[in-house]
Design a protein around this motif. Structure first.
Motif, PDB file in Angstrom:
ATOM      1  N   ALA A 186       2.947   6.350 -10.266  1.00 22.61           N
ATOM      2  CA  ALA A 186       3.244   5.615 -11.500  1.00 22.61           C
ATOM      3  C   ALA A 186       4.549   4.667 -10.992  1.00 22.61           C
ATOM      4  CB  ALA A 186       3.741   6.555 -12.563  1.00 22.61           C
ATOM      5  N   GLY A 187       5.494   5.363 -10.094  1.00 24.66           N
ATOM      6  CA  GLY A 187       6.690   4.584  -9.668  1.00 24.66           C
ATOM      7  C   GLY A 187       6.090   3.299  -8.925  1.00 24.66           C
ATOM      8  N   PHE A 188       5.332   3.570  -8.160  1.00 22.68           N
ATOM      9  CA  PHE A 188       4.661   2.499  -6.988  1.00 22.68           C
ATOM     10  C   PHE A 188       3.818   1.265  -7.964  1.00 22.68           C
ATOM     11  CE2 PHE A 188       0.813   1.093  -4.589  1.00 22.68           C
ATOM     12  CZ  PHE A 188       1.620   0.291  -3.781  1.00 22.68           C
ATOM     13  N   LEU A 189       3.347   1.658  -9.100  1.00 21.73           N
ATOM     14  CA  LEU A 189       2.336   0.858  -9.849  1.00 21.73           C
ATOM     15  C   LEU A 189       3.220   0.250 -10.940  1.00 21.73           C
ATOM     16  CD1 LEU A 189      -0.642   2.749  -9.727  1.00 21.73           C
ATOM     17  CD2 LEU A 189      -0.313   0.725  -8.630  1.00 21.73           C
ATOM     18  N   GLU A 190       4.442   0.638 -10.956  1.00 17.61           N
ATOM     19  CA  GLU A 190       5.535   0.394 -12.202  1.00 17.61           C
ATOM     20  C   GLU A 190       4.904   0.505 -13.528  1.00 17.61           C
ATOM     21  OE1 GLU A 190       8.098  -2.993 -10.844  1.00 17.61           O
ATOM     22  OE2 GLU A 190       6.206  -3.623 -10.099  1.00 17.61           O
ATOM     23  N   VAL A 191       4.393   1.982 -13.810  1.00 14.11           N
ATOM     24  CA  VAL A 191       3.775   2.130 -15.188  1.00 14.11           C
ATOM     25  C   VAL A 191       4.666   3.276 -15.713  1.00 14.11           C
ATOM     26  CG1 VAL A 191       1.662   3.393 -16.252  1.00 14.11           C
ATOM     27  CG2 VAL A 191       1.335   1.749 -14.359  1.00 14.11           C
ATOM     28  N   SER A 192       5.161   3.125 -16.644  1.00 20.52           N
ATOM     29  CA  SER A 192       5.704   4.355 -17.199  1.00 20.52           C
ATOM     30  C   SER A 192       4.949   5.310 -18.153  1.00 20.52           C
ATOM     31  CB  SER A 192       7.228   3.717 -18.169  1.00 20.52           C
ATOM     32  OG  SER A 192       6.417   2.985 -19.212  1.00 20.52           O
ATOM     33  N   HIS A 207       9.499   6.801   0.426  1.00 24.09           N
ATOM     34  CA  HIS A 207       9.067   6.529  -1.087  1.00 24.09           C
ATOM     35  C   HIS A 207       8.029   8.018  -1.402  1.00 24.09           C
ATOM     36  CE1 HIS A 207       9.357   2.239  -0.187  1.00 24.09           C
ATOM     37  NE2 HIS A 207       9.386   2.245  -1.479  1.00 24.09           N
ATOM     38  N   VAL A 208       7.887   8.834  -0.518  1.00 22.27           N
ATOM     39  CA  VAL A 208       7.343  10.187  -0.839  1.00 22.27           C
ATOM     40  C   VAL A 208       8.209  11.155   0.123  1.00 22.27           C
ATOM     41  CG1 VAL A 208       5.231   9.460  -1.869  1.00 22.27           C
ATOM     42  CG2 VAL A 208       5.586   9.650   0.435  1.00 22.27           C
ATOM     43  N   VAL A 234       0.816  -1.222   0.033  1.00 22.45           N
ATOM     44  CA  VAL A 234      -0.089  -0.016  -0.016  1.00 22.45           C
ATOM     45  C   VAL A 234       0.910   1.081  -0.131  1.00 22.45           C
ATOM     46  CG1 VAL A 234      -1.729   1.364   1.137  1.00 22.45           C
ATOM     47  CG2 VAL A 234      -1.812  -1.251   1.364  1.00 22.45           C
ATOM     48  N   LEU A 235       0.608   2.190  -0.785  1.00 23.33           N
ATOM     49  CA  LEU A 235       1.286   3.590  -0.786  1.00 23.33           C
ATOM     50  C   LEU A 235       0.379   4.497  -0.364  1.00 23.33           C
ATOM     51  CD1 LEU A 235       3.597   5.104  -1.968  1.00 23.33           C
ATOM     52  CD2 LEU A 235       2.273   5.685  -3.864  1.00 23.33           C
ATOM     53  N   CYS A 236       0.865   5.312   0.778  1.00 24.03           N
ATOM     54  CA  CYS A 236       0.225   6.240   1.414  1.00 24.03           C
ATOM     55  C   CYS A 236       0.616   7.629   0.907  1.00 24.03           C
ATOM     56  CB  CYS A 236       0.357   6.385   2.901  1.00 24.03           C
ATOM     57  SG  CYS A 236       0.331   4.702   3.884  1.00 24.03           S
ATOM     58  N   LEU A 237      -0.444   8.345   0.415  1.00 20.84           N
ATOM     59  CA  LEU A 237      -0.095   9.767  -0.277  1.00 20.84           C
ATOM     60  C   LEU A 237      -0.837  10.715   0.642  1.00 20.84           C
ATOM     61  CD1 LEU A 237      -0.505   8.793  -3.785  1.00 20.84           C
ATOM     62  CD2 LEU A 237       1.737   9.354  -2.651  1.00 20.84           C
ATOM     63  N   GLU A 238      -0.148  11.731   1.587  1.00 21.29           N
ATOM     64  CA  GLU A 238      -0.644  12.354   2.270  1.00 21.29           C
ATOM     65  C   GLU A 238       0.153  13.511   2.544  1.00 21.29           C
ATOM     66  OE1 GLU A 238      -1.212  10.481   6.270  1.00 21.29           O
ATOM     67  OE2 GLU A 238       0.181   8.985   5.592  1.00 21.29           O
ATOM     68  N   GLU A 239      -0.483  14.808   3.216  1.00 23.71           N
ATOM     69  CA  GLU A 239       0.627  15.862   3.482  1.00 23.71           C
ATOM     70  C   GLU A 239       0.974  15.832   4.994  1.00 23.71           C
ATOM     71  OE1 GLU A 239      -0.479  18.990  -0.120  1.00 23.71           O
ATOM     72  OE2 GLU A 239      -1.931  18.651   1.383  1.00 23.71           O
ATOM     73  N   LEU A 240       1.870  16.546   5.509  1.00 29.26           N
ATOM     74  CA  LEU A 240       1.940  16.853   6.811  1.00 29.26           C
ATOM     75  C   LEU A 240       2.522  15.510   7.527  1.00 29.26           C
ATOM     76  CD1 LEU A 240      -0.754  19.464   7.401  1.00 29.26           C
ATOM     77  CD2 LEU A 240       1.586  19.835   6.757  1.00 29.26           C
ATOM     78  N   ASP A 241       2.020  15.102   8.339  1.00 29.41           N
ATOM     79  CA  ASP A 241       2.328  13.674   9.233  1.00 29.41           C
ATOM     80  C   ASP A 241       2.109  12.592   8.362  1.00 29.41           C
ATOM     81  OD1 ASP A 241       3.232  15.371  11.111  1.00 29.41           O
ATOM     82  OD2 ASP A 241       1.490  14.932  12.734  1.00 29.41           O
ATOM     83  N   PRO A 242       2.880  11.455   8.602  1.00 31.29           N
ATOM     84  CA  PRO A 242       2.616  10.336   8.051  1.00 31.29           C
ATOM     85  C   PRO A 242       1.441   9.719   8.759  1.00 31.29           C
ATOM     86  CG  PRO A 242       4.700  10.038   9.388  1.00 31.29           C
ATOM     87  CD  PRO A 242       4.213  11.569   9.254  1.00 31.29           C
ATOM     88  N   TYR A 243       0.525  10.235   8.927  1.00 30.38           N
ATOM     89  CA  TYR A 243      -0.786   9.678   9.806  1.00 30.38           C
ATOM     90  C   TYR A 243      -1.628   8.705   9.465  1.00 30.38           C
ATOM     91  CZ  TYR A 243      -5.023   9.991  12.686  1.00 30.38           C
ATOM     92  OH  TYR A 243      -6.005   9.597  13.585  1.00 30.38           O
ATOM     93  N   ARG A 271       3.252  -4.503   3.237  1.00 33.84           N
ATOM     94  CA  ARG A 271       4.309  -3.466   3.108  1.00 33.84           C
ATOM     95  C   ARG A 271       3.334  -2.252   2.992  1.00 33.84           C
ATOM     96  NH1 ARG A 271       8.271  -3.505  -1.282  1.00 33.84           N
ATOM     97  NH2 ARG A 271       9.207  -2.289   0.091  1.00 33.84           N
ATOM     98  N   VAL A 272       3.791  -1.438   3.977  1.00 32.07           N
ATOM     99  CA  VAL A 272       3.078   0.115   4.043  1.00 32.07           C
ATOM    100  C   VAL A 272       4.167   0.918   3.574  1.00 32.07           C
ATOM    101  CG1 VAL A 272       1.953   1.894   5.339  1.00 32.07           C
ATOM    102  CG2 VAL A 272       1.349  -0.602   5.728  1.00 32.07           C
ATOM    103  N   LEU A 273       3.927   1.805   2.427  1.00 27.22           N
ATOM    104  CA  LEU A 273       5.157   2.550   1.918  1.00 27.22           C
ATOM    105  C   LEU A 273       4.286   3.963   2.015  1.00 27.22           C
ATOM    106  CD1 LEU A 273       5.817   0.683  -1.312  1.00 27.22           C
ATOM    107  CD2 LEU A 273       6.630   0.220   0.943  1.00 27.22           C
ATOM    108  N   GLY A 274       5.393   5.004   2.199  1.00 26.67           N
ATOM    109  CA  GLY A 274       5.092   6.431   2.515  1.00 26.67           C
ATOM    110  C   GLY A 274       6.257   7.201   2.729  1.00 26.67           C
ATOM    111  N   LYS A 275       5.882   8.087   3.813  1.00 28.72           N
ATOM    112  CA  LYS A 275       6.954   8.976   4.264  1.00 28.72           C
ATOM    113  C   LYS A 275       8.060   8.421   4.871  1.00 28.72           C
ATOM    114  CE  LYS A 275       3.665  13.125   4.322  1.00 28.72           C
ATOM    115  NZ  LYS A 275       4.396  14.390   4.195  1.00 28.72           N
TER     116      LYS A 275
END
Lengths: 607, 191
Positions: free
Chosen positions: A339-345, A322-323, A288-297, A314-318
């Motif tokens: 795109a990087g996470f999903l391996e799409v060019s 990864h971000v 899972v990729l977490c996309l958020e601003e400020l804290d890795p809440y 696997r929890v990916l993020g700040k």
């Protein structure tokens, strides 16, 4: 229902009005300010609206309203929540009768704040439920939901937009006035077992709050705003999902247009975290990729949940790099992370040739701003001496820029006084100054003055009084004589406050009268103890320009002293002589007073 | 219709009103609109922008790089700054008048707006350069650059709105005593 083009903050305000709000108070702060201003414009009869002296007072007002059964909204930016946190932490324990919504606008970047703090984390810390809208329409609906939830569970509730939601505009559906909820009349019912906080009550309430929040996690798991968008097409059998919230969700939805529909969850109620809904989202995923601003809440909530349930995901993020850990997300940063996470060019953007060096445009004090004259007067008066110039929060923080360079410290509202008095005790040979604006003076400088006076500090307080709260867009404050209820009232006198607490030297000067301003500072700075100079001159954005100066190009010797010393944006040099931009010049006359060639004429005479 | 626009300039140049006029005109045609703009400290002489996204299927108020159909630059360097947002066949409408920042005035002035216009001519095939001084003197008002630029985008067809659409927005949003001048500025490019 009808359609209106509204700023996020305006939508929040109209949502509060539609929800039958009866008291709205707050303190101005970007990006939250327009909420209260919009409520004032659409104020329902019986409702009370005010800019309070600071966020703590505003929060206490809202708590008072909420014990009468009336719905209350209190507004502030994220820094303001720090000021309001004392009453908030307690009102969470006491609870409410009327709905109480705490609107806190966060500022990823930060764009106009001192910190990048995250109100979602504050919500978890204070145990106060939190809604996190993604766009103006959702913010409009959420504030109404927040009032209902607050009343049902007798708790304050956060609504936490970020800058790009607060300041986004959208054409949205809003209720007609006939559809507005009518709030009950206020009736305070005496019950000291409920409204008086004591350790025994707090102990009981703590347990109840934890139980309630466990229940709210279930309630929020059924909340449609915590939506899951399914994977399709190329991602149908993917083991990867993206979780997000707030404005980043809109960026992720746009990214799906380029990448294809990946499994996506939006967390609209970060606290209490909707665990069941999150488990539904996680089912079948490996990453899972977490996309958020400020804290890795969200990231931490997922890690906690995976730990609790023994899920191997696997929890990916700040926290995993990864971000980026800090700063705003953008359409492009979210697209490229996904795109990087999903391996799409993705096709790379067309390369532009390198442009010529672009001019830097840091914000500057406006042409004609009286703060420029005040800073210049103090600088002239103290030339060659050991000094400390403590700045504060407001337009006058911009006094730090070249060529004025008159802000040695800036921390938080009112802190300049504390810093100046500490240094005055530790370095008695240094002449210390604390600069504070008029609104900031009332908001948070008065205890600092009393502390300094009583504890025998020695420094000069400079009050920059432009008779408004300028940086946030000209809100009234206790010195202005206007209220948000439209009343004309007797202003609170800054001189009166200072003399009242015991200062004996309080001088008021027009800073645009340069010789007098310099002479006053020289005279006052050498006096012992705490003393004050009030520089009073109205904000140029409010006062009508008093004409403009003229520069006689044949008399100008091209020394550029005016540009080098005061850095007015209306002055520029054409290679031979200084020119004045007539569209910007307000005729303040400061440049005229320091021109050695007498080439500048016109503008105001301050004597 | 789907249109993604960016308006950019320096605080105080009137980008916000121009953005509001476009949004109002689009909404009057029944189109949904999202927009975002600079508010707060940066307005004090800093670089400012408005993103405007017109039409269905939009989630974000902000544009991505390479997405904008049109950039209206109120200042040459600001147009260059936002250029990465332009899509390959997008159009730029730009004022040729530079605003020199205090920092450049202090350091002796190394900012040449003409160099920015030259760069735009070299890199943007669909470019409209508005001679600001001439336009303002022909309209006869110093503060209507925003409406002149809107008009330029209107008459070269890149805005996707009609003269009537924008004139209607002017009627709705601009006080009566300033309306005549603003309409004259809007129509300047069509003369």
């Amino acid at each position: 229902m009808h359609t209106e083009f509204l700023m996020g903050n305006e939508a929040i305000a109209l949502g509060a009005v539609a929800a039958g709000v009866g008291l709205v108070c707050g303190y101005p702060g970007t990006p939250s300010t327009e909420v209260l201003e919009t409520v004032a414009k659409h104020r329902p009869e019986q409702a009370w609206v005010e800019w309070s002296v600071n966020e703590k007072t505003a929060m206490e007002m809202a708590a008072g309203a909420a014990c009468t059964g009336v719905r209350a909204l209190v507004t502030m930016k994220q820094m303001g929540l720090n000021v309001a946190s004392d009453p908030l932490m307690c009102v969470e324990y006491i609870g409410v009768r009327g709905g109480l919504v705490v609107l806190v606008a966060d500022d990823p970047g930060p764009i106009s704040s001192q910190t990048e703090q995250d109100t979602r984390s504050f919500a978890a810390f204070s145990k106060v439920p939190c809604f996190d809208p993604s766009d103006p329409q959702e913010a409009y609906e959420m504030i109404q939901k927040a009032f209902d939830l607050s009343e049902k569970y007798e708790t304050p509730v956060f609504l936490r937009p970020t800058t790009r939601v607060s300041h986004a505009y959208a054409s949205i559906q809003v209720r007609d006035p006939e559809e507005y909820r009518k709030g009950p009349a206020a009736s305070f019912e005496k019950d000291s077992s409920r409204w008086v906080i004591f350790p025994r009550l707090s102990n009981r309430r703590h347990g109840e709050i934890e139980q309630r929040n466990a229940l709210l996690s279930e309630v929020f798991s059924a909340e449609p705003a915590n939506r899951i968008d399914r994977e399709e097409g190329a991602f149908a059998s993917s083991r990867r999902g993206v979780i997000t919230g707030g404005i980043s969700w809109t960026y992720a939805m746009e990214a799906r247009r380029f990448l294809g529909p990946v499994r996506l969850m939006k967390v609209s109620t970060p606290f209490p975290f909707p665990e069941k809904r999150a488990l539904e989202f996680l089912s079948g995923l490996e990453e899972v990729l977490c996309l958020e601003e400020l804290d890795p809440y969200i990231e931490r909530e997922l890690k906690y949940l995976c730990g609790k349930r023994g899920l191997k995901i696997r929890v990916l993020g700040k926290e995993t790099g990864h971000v980026p850990a800090a700063g705003e997300n953008t359409r492009d940063s979210v697209l490229s992370a996904m795109a990087g996470f999903l391996e799409v060019s993705l096709p790379g953007p067309g390369e532009l040739p390198a442009p010529p060096a672009l001019p830097v445009r840091p914000p500057v004090l406006c042409a004609g701003c009286p703060h420029r004259a005040s800073f210049y007067a103090v600088k002239q008066a103290m030339k060659g001496q050991e000094t400390l110039f403590c700045g504060d929060i407001g337009c006058y923080t911009l006094g730090n820029a070249q060529p004025l360079d008159m802000v040695d410290t800036c921390l938080c509202m009112g802190a300049g006084l504390g810093i100046a008095q500490a240094v005055s005790h530790l370095e008695p040979g240094r002449s210390c100054f604390a600069f504070v604006g008029d609104s900031t003076f009332f908001a948070s400088a008065v205890p600092g003055v009393i502390n300094a006076l009583y504890n025998q500090a020695s420094f000069t307080l400079i009050v920059l009084d432009n008779s408004t709260t300028a940086m946030t867009g000209h809100q009234p404050h206790p010195g202005t004589g206007r209220t948000m209820m439209g009343q004309s009232v007797r202003p609170v006198s800054i001189e009166g406050v200072l003399r009242g607490v015991g200062l004996t030297t309080v001088e008021t000067v027009d800073p645009l009268n340069l010789p007098l301003a310099v002479e006053t500072v020289r005279r006052v700075a050498v006096l012992p103890g705490v003393k004050a100079v009030i520089f009073r001159s109205p904000c140029v954005a409010l006062a009508r320009p008093k004409g403009r100066v003229d520069i006689d190009a044949s008399a100008c010797v091209g020394c550029r002293k005016c540009i080098r010393e005061i850095g007015c944006p209306a002055l520029s040099f054409d290679g031979k002589a200084v020119r004045v931009d007539t569209a910007q010049c307000t005729g303040c006359g400061l440049c005229r007073q320091l021109c050695p060639a007498g080439a500048i004429t016109g503008g105001e005479i301050h004597a | 219709m789907r249109k993604d626009l960016i308006l950019c300039g320096v605080g105080g140049q009137g980008t916000v009103l121009a953005s509001r006029l476009i949004s109002s005109a689009a909404m009057a045609r029944g189109l949904p609109v999202h927009s975002a703009e600079t508010i707060g400290m940066a307005q004090r002489g800093g670089s400012v922008f408005s993103h405007i996204r017109i039409g269905e299927g939009v989630y974000s108020p902000m544009n991505a790089r390479g997405e904008a159909d049109l950039i209206i630059g109120f200042e040459p360097a600001e147009a260059v700054r936002m250029l990465p947002f332009l899509k390959p066949d997008g159009r730029v409408v730009v004022s040729d008048r530079g605003v020199v920042p205090v920092t450049a005035a202090l350091s002796g002035g190394d900012y040449r707006p003409e160099a920015m216009i030259e760069y735009l001519r070299d890199t943007v095939p669909n470019l409209t350069v508005v001679e600001a001084e001439r336009a303002l003197s022909e309209v006869g008002h110093p503060k209507v650059l925003n409406l002149i630029l809107l008009g330029a985008a209107l008459f070269d067809g890149s805005l996707g709105l009609s003269e009537e659409d924008l004139a209607g927005a002017v009627e709705r949003l601009i006080p009566e005593k300033l309306r005549e001048t603003n309409l004259r500025a809007l129509r300047w490019a069509g003369l």
